[in-house]
Design an enzyme around this catalytic site. Structure first.
Site, PDB file in Angstrom:
ATOM      1  N   LYS A 187      -4.089  -2.208  -3.664  1.00  0.00           N
ATOM      2  CA  LYS A 187      -3.797  -1.047  -4.501  1.00  0.00           C
ATOM      3  C   LYS A 187      -2.510  -1.278  -5.308  1.00  0.00           C
ATOM      4  CE  LYS A 187      -6.067   2.267  -1.332  1.00  0.00           C
ATOM      5  NZ  LYS A 187      -5.857   3.506  -0.542  1.00  0.00           N
ATOM      6  N   PHE A 208      -5.800  16.413  -2.206  1.00  0.00           N
ATOM      7  CA  PHE A 208      -5.032  15.271  -2.732  1.00  0.00           C
ATOM      8  C   PHE A 208      -5.829  14.412  -3.716  1.00  0.00           C
ATOM      9  CE2 PHE A 208      -6.886  14.159   1.411  1.00  0.00           C
ATOM     10  CZ  PHE A 208      -7.647  13.044   1.078  1.00  0.00           C
ATOM     11  N   ARG A 267     -10.835  -3.662   8.839  1.00  0.00           N
ATOM     12  CA  ARG A 267     -10.309  -2.314   9.103  1.00  0.00           C
ATOM     13  C   ARG A 267      -9.190  -2.385  10.136  1.00  0.00           C
ATOM     14  NH1 ARG A 267     -11.531   2.199   5.872  1.00  0.00           N
ATOM     15  NH2 ARG A 267     -10.911   3.485   7.614  1.00  0.00           N
ATOM     16  N   THR A 312      -5.614   5.103   8.253  1.00  0.00           N
ATOM     17  CA  THR A 312      -5.471   5.637   6.888  1.00  0.00           C
ATOM     18  C   THR A 312      -4.052   6.159   6.647  1.00  0.00           C
ATOM     19  OG1 THR A 312      -7.784   6.307   6.986  1.00  0.00           O
ATOM     20  CG2 THR A 312      -6.428   7.335   5.281  1.00  0.00           C
ATOM     21  N   ARG A 324      -1.111  -1.632   6.767  1.00  0.00           N
ATOM     22  CA  ARG A 324      -0.661  -0.302   6.337  1.00  0.00           C
ATOM     23  C   ARG A 324       0.582   0.140   7.103  1.00  0.00           C
ATOM     24  NH1 ARG A 324      -6.597   2.629   5.907  1.00  0.00           N
ATOM     25  NH2 ARG A 324      -6.996   2.157   3.693  1.00  0.00           N
ATOM     26  N   ASN A 384      -1.087   3.444   0.975  1.00  0.00           N
ATOM     27  CA  ASN A 384      -1.369   2.593   2.129  1.00  0.00           C
ATOM     28  C   ASN A 384      -1.828   1.192   1.741  1.00  0.00           C
ATOM     29  OD1 ASN A 384      -3.836   3.354   1.229  1.00  0.00           O
ATOM     30  ND2 ASN A 384      -4.402   4.550   3.037  1.00  0.00           N
ATOM     31  N   HIS A 419      -7.313  -0.876   0.237  1.00  0.00           N
ATOM     32  CA  HIS A 419      -8.549  -0.174   0.551  1.00  0.00           C
ATOM     33  C   HIS A 419      -9.451  -1.150   1.301  1.00  0.00           C
ATOM     34  CE1 HIS A 419     -12.272   2.099   0.133  1.00  0.00           C
ATOM     35  NE2 HIS A 419     -12.834   0.944  -0.193  1.00  0.00           N
TER      36      HIS A 419
HETATM   37  P1  IDP Z   1      -9.541   4.943   4.258  1.00  0.00           P
HETATM   38  O1  IDP Z   1      -8.885   4.397   3.001  1.00  0.00           O
HETATM   39  O2  IDP Z   1      -8.771   4.571   5.489  1.00  0.00           O
HETATM   40  O3  IDP Z   1     -10.999   4.596   4.357  1.00  0.00           O
HETATM   41  P2  IDP Z   1     -10.329   7.607   3.375  1.00  0.00           P
HETATM   42  O4  IDP Z   1     -10.458   8.825   4.233  1.00  0.00           O
HETATM   43  O5  IDP Z   1     -11.569   6.978   2.854  1.00  0.00           O
HETATM   44  O6  IDP Z   1      -9.434   6.544   4.191  1.00  0.00           O
HETATM   45  O7  IDP Z   1      -9.377   8.028   2.170  1.00  0.00           O
HETATM   46  C1  IDP Z   1      -9.259   7.230   1.011  1.00  0.00           C
HETATM   47  C2  IDP Z   1      -7.790   7.215   0.576  1.00  0.00           C
HETATM   48  O8  IDP Z   1      -7.345   8.538   0.265  1.00  0.00           O
HETATM   49  C3  IDP Z   1      -6.824   6.735   1.647  1.00  0.00           C
HETATM   50  O9  IDP Z   1      -6.742   5.335   1.744  1.00  0.00           O
HETATM   51  C4  IDP Z   1      -5.523   7.350   1.190  1.00  0.00           C
HETATM   52  O10 IDP Z   1      -4.938   6.604   0.123  1.00  0.00           O
HETATM   53  C5  IDP Z   1      -5.992   8.710   0.651  1.00  0.00           C
HETATM   54  N1  IDP Z   1      -5.929   9.760   1.683  1.00  0.00           N
HETATM   55  C6  IDP Z   1      -6.812   9.961   2.694  1.00  0.00           C
HETATM   56  N2  IDP Z   1      -6.490  11.017   3.447  1.00  0.00           N
HETATM   57  C7  IDP Z   1      -5.364  11.526   2.887  1.00  0.00           C
HETATM   58  C8  IDP Z   1      -4.533  12.667   3.220  1.00  0.00           C
HETATM   59  O11 IDP Z   1      -4.785  13.414   4.187  1.00  0.00           O
HETATM   60  N3  IDP Z   1      -3.460  12.886   2.414  1.00  0.00           N
HETATM   61  C9  IDP Z   1      -3.177  12.074   1.352  1.00  0.00           C
HETATM   62  N4  IDP Z   1      -3.907  11.009   1.010  1.00  0.00           N
HETATM   63  C10 IDP Z   1      -4.996  10.727   1.764  1.00  0.00           C
HETATM   64 MG    MG Z   2     -12.560   5.181   3.118  1.00  0.00          MG
END
Ligand code: IDP
Ligand code: MG
Length: 168
Positions: free
Chosen positions: A11, A59, A92, A98, A109, A123, A126
């Site tokens: 990212k 968000f 992962r 996350t 992360r 983070n 992806h």
């Molecule tokens: P992941 O990237 O670990 O698969 P996802 O739930 O798919 O997590 O969320 C995608 C992206 O959205 C995350 O990597 C993060 O950048 C952002 N994100 C997810 N949950 C939150 C939150 O609760 N607050 C702020 N940003 C979030």
């Molecule tokens: Mg995801």
């Protein structure tokens, strides 16, 4: 051998912090094979499609700006496809949770992520979360010719003489 593929994005915060080398080194511990890689300038459409399952989240708007590099003055991401046994689980695990504050401190992360004052989880990478999502995402970010193995079934289509940019 049951190989699977996973989409990884470095990212904009990862690029801005010059973490590309570190991240690729960490991922190389998996001994998975990189079967596609490129730099991408992320359009509004691509960002929306990639994160479409999060459209209802508070968000979401910040997330779109984040992935498009608007917070880091780096309007690009690095997209890669890793391929091999248990690729999803292993990537992962290396990535960590996350929420970067909750991620294992030794994970990617956990080591490099942060939560901004806007509440965006920056983070760094992806990683697709399951096979179905990986297939959808890989097809979204790459076309078949850009991937050096045959991951998914393809078809041939006749192209009308479309304009194409070539080297002058
Ligand atoms: P992941 O990237 O670990 O698969 P996802 O739930 O798919 O997590 O969320 C995608 C992206 O959205 C995350 O990597 C993060 O950048 C952002 N994100 C997810 N949950 C939150 C939150 O609760 N607050 C702020 N940003 C979030
Ligand atoms: Mg995801």
């Amino acid at each position: 051998m049951d190989n699977e593929a996973v989409l990884i994005l470095i990212k904009p915060d990862g690029l801005k912090k010059s973490l590309t080398g570190n991240i690729l080194t960490r991922l190389s511990e998996t001994k998975l094979e990189i079967v596609a890689a490129k730099m991408v300038r992320v359009s509004e459409e691509l960002a929306h499609e990639h994160y479409k399952q999060l459209k209802q989240e508070p968000f979401f708007k910040d997330l779109i700006q984040y992935i498009r590099g608007e917070y880091h003055d780096r309007r690009k991401v690095m997209a890669l496809v890793y391929w091999g046994e248990q690729a999803l689980q292993r990537c992962r695990e290396l990535a960590g949770a996350t929420n970067p504050e909750k991620a294992e401190s030794t994970s990617i992360r956990g080591s490099y992520g942060r939560i901004t004052t806007l509440g965006v989880y920056e983070n760094v990478i992806h990683v697709s979360s399951d096979r179905k999502e990986a297939e959808r995402e890989i097809k979204l970010w790459f076309c078949p010719e850009e991937i050096i193995v045959n991951l998914f079934s393809t078809k041939e289509v006749e192209e009308k003489a479309a304009k194409k940019r070539v080297w002058a």
